[in-house]
Scaffold this motif. Structure first.
Motif, PDB file in Angstrom:
ATOM      1  N   ASP A 150       1.682  -1.980 -15.384  1.00  0.00           N
ATOM      2  CA  ASP A 150       1.008  -0.706 -15.885  1.00  0.00           C
ATOM      3  C   ASP A 150      -0.720  -1.762 -16.702  1.00  0.00           C
ATOM      4  N   PHE A 151      -1.127  -2.856 -15.947  1.00  0.00           N
ATOM      5  CA  PHE A 151      -2.394  -3.396 -16.952  1.00  0.00           C
ATOM      6  C   PHE A 151      -2.911  -3.031 -17.795  1.00  0.00           C
ATOM      7  N   GLN A 152      -1.914  -2.431 -18.849  1.00  0.00           N
ATOM      8  CA  GLN A 152      -2.528  -1.957 -20.131  1.00  0.00           C
ATOM      9  C   GLN A 152      -3.364  -0.760 -20.445  1.00  0.00           C
ATOM     10  N   GLY A 153      -3.512   0.408 -19.288  1.00  0.00           N
ATOM     11  CA  GLY A 153      -4.195   1.117 -18.723  1.00  0.00           C
ATOM     12  C   GLY A 153      -5.625   0.854 -18.775  1.00  0.00           C
ATOM     13  N   LYS A 154      -6.012  -0.901 -17.725  1.00  0.00           N
ATOM     14  CA  LYS A 154      -7.311  -1.091 -17.713  1.00  0.00           C
ATOM     15  C   LYS A 154      -7.306  -0.725 -16.255  1.00  0.00           C
ATOM     16  N   TRP A 155      -7.799   0.612 -15.589  1.00  0.00           N
ATOM     17  CA  TRP A 155      -7.913   1.120 -14.683  1.00  0.00           C
ATOM     18  C   TRP A 155      -8.770   0.716 -13.168  1.00  0.00           C
ATOM     19  N   GLU A 156      -9.355  -0.836 -14.213  1.00  0.00           N
ATOM     20  CA  GLU A 156     -10.038  -1.256 -12.677  1.00  0.00           C
ATOM     21  C   GLU A 156      -9.580  -2.133 -12.388  1.00  0.00           C
ATOM     22  N   ASN A 157      -8.409  -2.729 -13.223  1.00  0.00           N
ATOM     23  CA  ASN A 157      -8.064  -3.142 -12.626  1.00  0.00           C
ATOM     24  C   ASN A 157      -6.504  -3.014 -11.130  1.00  0.00           C
ATOM     25  N   LEU A 158      -5.869  -2.148 -12.222  1.00  0.00           N
ATOM     26  CA  LEU A 158      -5.140  -1.361 -10.804  1.00  0.00           C
ATOM     27  C   LEU A 158      -5.755  -1.059  -9.897  1.00  0.00           C
ATOM     28  N   GLN A 159      -7.506  -0.301  -9.864  1.00  0.00           N
ATOM     29  CA  GLN A 159      -7.585   0.192  -8.561  1.00  0.00           C
ATOM     30  C   GLN A 159      -7.698  -1.079  -7.452  1.00  0.00           C
ATOM     31  N   ARG A 160      -8.052  -2.248  -8.266  1.00  0.00           N
ATOM     32  CA  ARG A 160      -8.138  -3.356  -7.097  1.00  0.00           C
ATOM     33  C   ARG A 160      -6.498  -3.746  -6.833  1.00  0.00           C
ATOM     34  N   VAL A 161      -5.671  -3.136  -6.889  1.00  0.00           N
ATOM     35  CA  VAL A 161      -4.228  -3.245  -6.363  1.00  0.00           C
ATOM     36  C   VAL A 161      -4.304  -2.083  -5.384  1.00  0.00           C
ATOM     37  N   ILE A 162      -4.926  -1.166  -5.522  1.00  0.00           N
ATOM     38  CA  ILE A 162      -4.592   0.218  -4.616  1.00  0.00           C
ATOM     39  C   ILE A 162      -5.860   0.219  -3.517  1.00  0.00           C
ATOM     40  N   ASP A 163      -6.918  -0.285  -3.571  1.00  0.00           N
ATOM     41  CA  ASP A 163      -7.911  -0.843  -2.702  1.00  0.00           C
ATOM     42  C   ASP A 163      -7.008  -1.756  -1.931  1.00  0.00           C
ATOM     43  N   ALA A 164      -6.163  -2.835  -1.819  1.00  0.00           N
ATOM     44  CA  ALA A 164      -5.106  -3.295  -1.122  1.00  0.00           C
ATOM     45  C   ALA A 164      -4.424  -2.715  -0.445  1.00  0.00           C
ATOM     46  N   HIS A 165      -3.892  -1.788  -0.755  1.00  0.00           N
ATOM     47  CA  HIS A 165      -3.127  -0.185  -0.130  1.00  0.00           C
ATOM     48  C   HIS A 165      -1.704  -0.994   0.362  1.00  0.00           C
ATOM     49  N   PRO A 166      -1.116  -1.907  -0.299  1.00  0.00           N
ATOM     50  CA  PRO A 166       0.130  -1.622  -0.772  1.00  0.00           C
ATOM     51  C   PRO A 166       1.403  -0.745   0.634  1.00  0.00           C
ATOM     52  N   ASP A 167       2.085  -1.235   1.239  1.00  0.00           N
ATOM     53  CA  ASP A 167       2.543   0.205   1.725  1.00  0.00           C
ATOM     54  C   ASP A 167       3.420   0.790   0.949  1.00  0.00           C
ATOM     55  N   ILE A 168       4.372  -0.142  -0.197  1.00  0.00           N
ATOM     56  CA  ILE A 168       4.701   1.138  -1.693  1.00  0.00           C
ATOM     57  C   ILE A 168       4.147   0.872  -2.549  1.00  0.00           C
ATOM     58  N   LEU A 169       3.341   2.053  -3.392  1.00  0.00           N
ATOM     59  CA  LEU A 169       3.351   0.798  -4.925  1.00  0.00           C
ATOM     60  C   LEU A 169       4.402   1.589  -5.998  1.00  0.00           C
ATOM     61  N   SER A 170       5.222   0.441  -6.560  1.00  0.00           N
ATOM     62  CA  SER A 170       5.602   0.785  -7.134  1.00  0.00           C
ATOM     63  C   SER A 170       5.702   0.096  -8.727  1.00  0.00           C
ATOM     64  N   HIS A 171       6.165   0.953  -9.366  1.00  0.00           N
ATOM     65  CA  HIS A 171       6.256   1.137 -11.127  1.00  0.00           C
ATOM     66  C   HIS A 171       6.826   1.685 -11.969  1.00  0.00           C
ATOM     67  N   ASN A 172       7.709   0.681 -12.416  1.00  0.00           N
ATOM     68  CA  ASN A 172       9.300   1.186 -13.086  1.00  0.00           C
ATOM     69  C   ASN A 172       8.744   2.002 -14.614  1.00  0.00           C
ATOM     70  N   LEU A 173       9.293   3.515 -14.954  1.00  0.00           N
ATOM     71  CA  LEU A 173       9.359   4.206 -16.051  1.00  0.00           C
ATOM     72  C   LEU A 173      10.177   3.467 -17.146  1.00  0.00           C
ATOM     73  N   GLU A 174      11.286   3.125 -16.727  1.00  0.00           N
ATOM     74  CA  GLU A 174      12.167   2.035 -17.516  1.00  0.00           C
ATOM     75  C   GLU A 174      13.383   3.131 -18.029  1.00  0.00           C
ATOM     76  N   THR A 175      12.693   4.234 -18.414  1.00  0.00           N
ATOM     77  CA  THR A 175      13.784   4.626 -19.662  1.00  0.00           C
ATOM     78  C   THR A 175      12.822   6.023 -19.999  1.00  0.00           C
ATOM     79  N   VAL A 176      13.742   6.860 -20.894  1.00  0.00           N
ATOM     80  CA  VAL A 176      13.195   8.138 -21.023  1.00  0.00           C
ATOM     81  C   VAL A 176      12.066   8.067 -21.971  1.00  0.00           C
ATOM     82  N   ARG A 177      10.926   9.365 -21.945  1.00  0.00           N
ATOM     83  CA  ARG A 177      10.601   9.642 -22.686  1.00  0.00           C
ATOM     84  C   ARG A 177      10.750   9.154 -24.799  1.00  0.00           C
TER      85      ARG A 177
END
Length: 292
Positions: A150-177
């Motif tokens: 989750d990159f600690q919610g530092k969205w500029e770090n997430l944006q780097r990966v988004i900009d690389a445009h993977p075929d599938i971007l996965s991030h696990n919720l892992e469990t219920v709230r």
């Protein structure tokens, strides 16, 4: 760490495993070939670190999930067997080494994941992008999924990966709230949803996974499905949590295959494009089928 979600137990837990959790030992020429390559090129795979029960099936088919940024995580999730501590310095040669192995293995679809690197200002996102680019350069026909932190919610770090445009971007919720604080000590339920939301809004295909058997109710599972659909998540995996060691969270319940089948049907009705649901399903199980 939160991305290495569903693990095979290494030590006995208080409840005896049911017959439907029996796993055949990995064998076969292709499996042995892949294992040699992983060892030769000093790769960290979540297949090994997470003791995945599908390693024989996946490696036997010539596929694997690669774990980058080392094998020591900065987080201490209650379910994960990956070591927690102070990670080693970033290996700048790792992207090329992973890309070279993908090419040598002739992988048509690979999954890249990582430990959490909260010690790094960029959260490891630069190495993520360099790995994606290196694979594309070496094996332009290879499709792949990025199972990211989750990159600690530092969205500029997430944006780097988004900009690389993977075929599938996965991030696990892992469990219920309700169980998130107990299961994922340094993570946040809504922050994980935000990772998926931002990725979907950027035009990516998104995927998430949930472990079952930690004490969640059916209603809570359906609520988590609804939360994921609200942020546009396309693909869902559901599998049985298994206690890695006595120091980790215990299994509260072994979920019967019939209930996994019920969850799959419910997920498809809620609009997920693909739902992998079963006791031995893991985050990257049948990943090659989730590109659309």
């Amino acid at each position: 760490m939160s991305e290495n979600s569903l693990l095979v137990e290494e030590q006995p837990i208080r409840n005896k495993k049911p017959d439907w959790l029996r796993v055949k030992l990995p064998t076969g020429e292709n499996y042995l070939h892949v294992r040699k390559l992983v060892s030769t090129h000093k790769l960290h795979t979540i297949c090994e670190s997470g003791n995945c029960p599908n390693m024989g099936e996946c490696w036997g088919a010539g596929t694997a999930t690669f774990m980058i940024l080392g094998n020591i995580c900065t987080r201490s999730c209650g379910f994960c067997s990956v070591a927690t501590g102070r990670p080693k310095p970033v290996d700048l040669e790792e992207p090329e080494r992973v890309a070279n192995s993908v090419k040598l293995m002739n992988v048509k679809h690979c999954v890249i994941t990582s430990v959490d690197r909260d010690d790094l200002k960029d959260g490891g996102s630069v190495i993520w992008v360099e790995t994606i680019n290196a694979i594309r350069k070496a094996s332009p026909e290879t499709k792949f999924e990025t199972l990211i932190p989750d990159f600690q919610g530092k969205w500029e770090n997430l944006q780097r990966v988004i900009d690389a445009h993977p075929d599938i971007l996965s991030h696990n919720l892992e469990t219920v709230r309700r169980l998130t604080k107990q299961v994922r000590i340094q993570a946040k339920y809504d922050r994980s949803l935000e990772v998926l939301k931002k990725s979907k809004e950027a035009g990516l295909k998104t995927k998430s996974g949930i472990m079952l058997g930690l004490g969640e109710t059916e209603t809570e599972v359906y609520e988590a499905m609804d939360d994921l659909r609200r942020v546009g998540c396309d693909v869902l995996t559901l599998g049985q949590y298994l206690q890695p060691t006595k120091q980790h969270l215990p299994v509260v319940e072994f979920i019967h295959p019939d209930l996994f089948a019920k969850y799959k049907e419910a997920g498809l009705q809620k609009g997920f494009r693909f739902v992998e649901s079963g006791p031995l399903v893991r985050s990257s199980y049948h990943a090659e089928k989730h590109v659309f």
